[in-house]
Scaffold this motif. Structure first.
Motif, PDB file in Angstrom:
ATOM      1  N   VAL A   1       0.853  -1.209   0.000  1.00 46.89           N
ATOM      2  CA  VAL A   1       0.000   0.000   0.000  1.00 46.89           C
ATOM      3  C   VAL A   1       0.880   1.249   0.000  1.00 46.89           C
ATOM      4  O   VAL A   1       2.048   1.203   0.386  1.00 46.89           O
ATOM      5  N   GLU A   2       0.275   2.348  -0.409  1.00 47.35           N
ATOM      6  CA  GLU A   2       0.987   3.634  -0.445  1.00 47.35           C
ATOM      7  C   GLU A   2       1.098   4.213   0.959  1.00 47.35           C
ATOM      8  O   GLU A   2       0.105   4.214   1.696  1.00 47.35           O
ATOM      9  N   PRO A   3       2.269   4.734   1.359  1.00 50.84           N
ATOM     10  CA  PRO A   3       2.312   5.448   2.636  1.00 50.84           C
ATOM     11  C   PRO A   3       1.495   6.743   2.566  1.00 50.84           C
ATOM     12  O   PRO A   3       1.350   7.334   1.497  1.00 50.84           O
ATOM     13  N   GLY A   4       0.951   7.139   3.707  1.00 50.94           N
ATOM     14  CA  GLY A   4       0.250   8.433   3.809  1.00 50.94           C
ATOM     15  C   GLY A   4      -1.017   8.538   2.992  1.00 50.94           C
ATOM     16  O   GLY A   4      -1.422   9.641   2.640  1.00 50.94           O
ATOM     17  N   GLY A   5      -1.678   7.420   2.711  1.00 45.33           N
ATOM     18  CA  GLY A   5      -2.821   7.474   1.794  1.00 45.33           C
ATOM     19  C   GLY A   5      -4.188   7.262   2.448  1.00 45.33           C
ATOM     20  O   GLY A   5      -5.190   7.216   1.746  1.00 45.33           O
ATOM     21  N   TYR A   6      -4.247   7.164   3.788  1.00 44.35           N
ATOM     22  CA  TYR A   6      -5.516   6.743   4.411  1.00 44.35           C
ATOM     23  C   TYR A   6      -6.001   7.715   5.483  1.00 44.35           C
ATOM     24  O   TYR A   6      -5.220   8.256   6.259  1.00 44.35           O
ATOM     25  N   ASP A   7      -7.334   7.890   5.518  1.00 43.53           N
ATOM     26  CA  ASP A   7      -7.954   8.742   6.550  1.00 43.53           C
ATOM     27  C   ASP A   7      -8.016   8.036   7.892  1.00 43.53           C
ATOM     28  O   ASP A   7      -8.006   8.695   8.936  1.00 43.53           O
ATOM     29  N   ALA A   8      -8.123   6.717   7.857  1.00 40.26           N
ATOM     30  CA  ALA A   8      -8.208   5.944   9.099  1.00 40.26           C
ATOM     31  C   ALA A   8      -7.526   4.605   8.884  1.00 40.26           C
ATOM     32  O   ALA A   8      -7.621   4.022   7.800  1.00 40.26           O
ATOM     33  N   VAL A   9      -6.816   4.155   9.913  1.00 35.28           N
ATOM     34  CA  VAL A   9      -6.189   2.839   9.846  1.00 35.28           C
ATOM     35  C   VAL A   9      -6.604   2.036  11.070  1.00 35.28           C
ATOM     36  O   VAL A   9      -6.511   2.510  12.210  1.00 35.28           O
ATOM     37  N   LEU A  10      -7.079   0.826  10.818  1.00 31.64           N
ATOM     38  CA  LEU A  10      -7.441  -0.096  11.894  1.00 31.64           C
ATOM     39  C   LEU A  10      -6.300  -1.102  12.068  1.00 31.64           C
ATOM     40  O   LEU A  10      -5.723  -1.571  11.072  1.00 31.64           O
ATOM     41  N   CYS A  11      -6.008  -1.418  13.318  1.00 32.59           N
ATOM     42  CA  CYS A  11      -5.034  -2.468  13.612  1.00 32.59           C
ATOM     43  C   CYS A  11      -5.597  -3.212  14.821  1.00 32.59           C
ATOM     44  O   CYS A  11      -5.330  -2.871  15.969  1.00 32.59           O
ATOM     45  N   HIS A  12      -6.445  -4.184  14.540  1.00 34.65           N
ATOM     46  CA  HIS A  12      -7.229  -4.844  15.595  1.00 34.65           C
ATOM     47  C   HIS A  12      -6.774  -6.293  15.770  1.00 34.65           C
ATOM     48  O   HIS A  12      -6.904  -7.106  14.851  1.00 34.65           O
ATOM     49  N   GLY A  13      -6.238  -6.589  16.935  1.00 35.67           N
ATOM     50  CA  GLY A  13      -5.857  -7.978  17.237  1.00 35.67           C
ATOM     51  C   GLY A  13      -4.678  -8.454  16.426  1.00 35.67           C
ATOM     52  O   GLY A  13      -4.606  -9.636  16.076  1.00 35.67           O
ATOM     53  N   VAL A  14      -3.758  -7.568  16.109  1.00 30.55           N
ATOM     54  CA  VAL A  14      -2.646  -7.892  15.215  1.00 30.55           C
ATOM     55  C   VAL A  14      -1.284  -7.703  15.886  1.00 30.55           C
ATOM     56  O   VAL A  14      -0.382  -8.539  15.739  1.00 30.55           O
ATOM     57  N   LEU A  15      -1.145  -6.632  16.646  1.00 31.05           N
ATOM     58  CA  LEU A  15       0.163  -6.299  17.241  1.00 31.05           C
ATOM     59  C   LEU A  15       0.691  -7.429  18.133  1.00 31.05           C
ATOM     60  O   LEU A  15       1.899  -7.577  18.296  1.00 31.05           O
ATOM     61  N   GLU A  16      -0.233  -8.221  18.667  1.00 33.26           N
ATOM     62  CA  GLU A  16       0.160  -9.363  19.500  1.00 33.26           C
ATOM     63  C   GLU A  16       0.998 -10.364  18.698  1.00 33.26           C
ATOM     64  O   GLU A  16       1.795 -11.104  19.258  1.00 33.26           O
ATOM     65  N   TYR A  17       0.762 -10.402  17.366  1.00 32.44           N
ATOM     66  CA  TYR A  17       1.340 -11.463  16.535  1.00 32.44           C
ATOM     67  C   TYR A  17       2.511 -10.993  15.678  1.00 32.44           C
ATOM     68  O   TYR A  17       3.182 -11.801  15.050  1.00 32.44           O
ATOM     69  N   VAL A  18       2.737  -9.676  15.621  1.00 34.40           N
ATOM     70  CA  VAL A  18       3.784  -9.131  14.755  1.00 34.40           C
ATOM     71  C   VAL A  18       5.141  -9.285  15.458  1.00 34.40           C
ATOM     72  O   VAL A  18       5.256  -9.028  16.653  1.00 34.40           O
ATOM     73  N   ASP A  19       6.168  -9.712  14.710  1.00 35.82           N
ATOM     74  CA  ASP A  19       7.478  -9.980  15.320  1.00 35.82           C
ATOM     75  C   ASP A  19       8.025  -8.747  16.029  1.00 35.82           C
ATOM     76  O   ASP A  19       8.587  -8.853  17.113  1.00 35.82           O
TER      77      ASP A  19
END
Ligand code: SAM
Length: 254
Positions: free
Chosen positions: A99-117
């Motif tokens: 995806v393009e950086p800086g391209g979104y009005d809202a970003v969801l990150c739900h139930g993911v950070l637990e699993y990211v290295d």
């Protein structure tokens, strides 16, 4: 998105959905854009992405799981929003490959950070996808809720292990790789250039109450939903919530 056909499922999503919907409505009013660009990182099969698209917004879901993306596609067709949802295979750590950086009005990150290295890097990427003054909706597992639920189930050694473990895990069999305190989560968000506008405790009581009490008492689910909503913003309850929701706004100059 509380679902009258599946009241128990609503207990998992109602608080976050209410906050998210109000936030998107506010963004629509302040920007004058009727249709927002929303990114759902680790959006899976679309539990949030599909209802967001139903509000009329364009949603991109990035998820590493082909099965989840397949289920997302099916769900989007069933909800008649396939033209507003795009599923992309990708990872929070390589987000800008897809995806393009800086391209979104809202970003969801739900139930993911637990699993990211590397959660700090993952979150920096997630926030890097936002436009200036764009909104972040971050949901992650809370440490205190896990300690409390292990203790109430009689697993006292596991509860103590979760308290002592730097990742907040209760043992080898724990399916969640990492949990957060409010302080850890808000510090990660702030370091990545986002102002925290609100913190909510999610599933403060719902996972602790015996199912029979909720399923058999008339009106119990509705009362429990109201209790969850009332306690969500009270800081004293954040430390025992199963999940923590952080709402933030990207610094205009970041
Ligand atoms: C617990 S599910 C949450 C799904 C969805 N966000 C929701 O709230 O219903 C976790 C999701 O994160 C995805 N995931 C796991 N590791 C990821 C990563 N490194 N980057 C992005 N997504 C990841 C999984 O494929 C899965 O769909």
């Amino acid at each position: 998105m509380p679902d009258p056909m599946r009241p128990r499922a609503s207990l998992r999503t109602a608080v976050v959905w209410d906050v998210l919907q109000n936030t998107l409505d506010h963004r629509v009013k302040t920007t004058g854009q009727a249709q927002l660009d929303v990114l759902d990182t680790g959006g899976g099969s679309g539990h949030f992405a599909v209802p967001v698209a139903r509000l009329g917004h364009r949603v991109t879901v990035v998820d590493p799981s082909p099965n989840a993306l397949f289920a997302l596609e099916r769900r989007a067709v069933e909800a008649d929003v396939a033209d507003r949802i795009q599923g992309v295979q990708g990872d929070a750590l390589g987000l800008f490959d897809v995806v393009e950086p800086g391209g979104y009005d809202a970003v969801l990150c739900h139930g993911v950070l637990e699993y990211v290295d590397d959660p700090a890097e993952g979150l920096r990427n997630v926030i890097g996808a936002l436009r200036p003054s764009g909104v972040l909706s971050l949901l992650a597992a809370g440490l205190g809720g896990a300690v409390l639920s292990r203790a109430l189930a009689g697993h006292f050694a596991e509860a103590r292990q979760a308290l002592a473990d730097p990742e907040g895990r209760w043992g080898e069999g724990d399916p969640v790789p990492r949990r957060f305190t409010v302080e850890q989560l808000t510090a990660l968000v702030q370091r990545a250039g986002v102002r925290v506008s609100a913190v909510h405790g999610v599933r403060i009581f719902a996972d602790l109450v015996p199912g029979a009490l909720v399923d058999t008492e008339p009106g119990a689910v509705a009362d429990l939903l109201r209790l969850e909503a009332a306690a969500a913003e009270v800081p004293a309850f954040h430390s025992i919530a199963t999940q923590l929701h952080v709402l933030g706004e990207k610094e205009a100059e970041a």
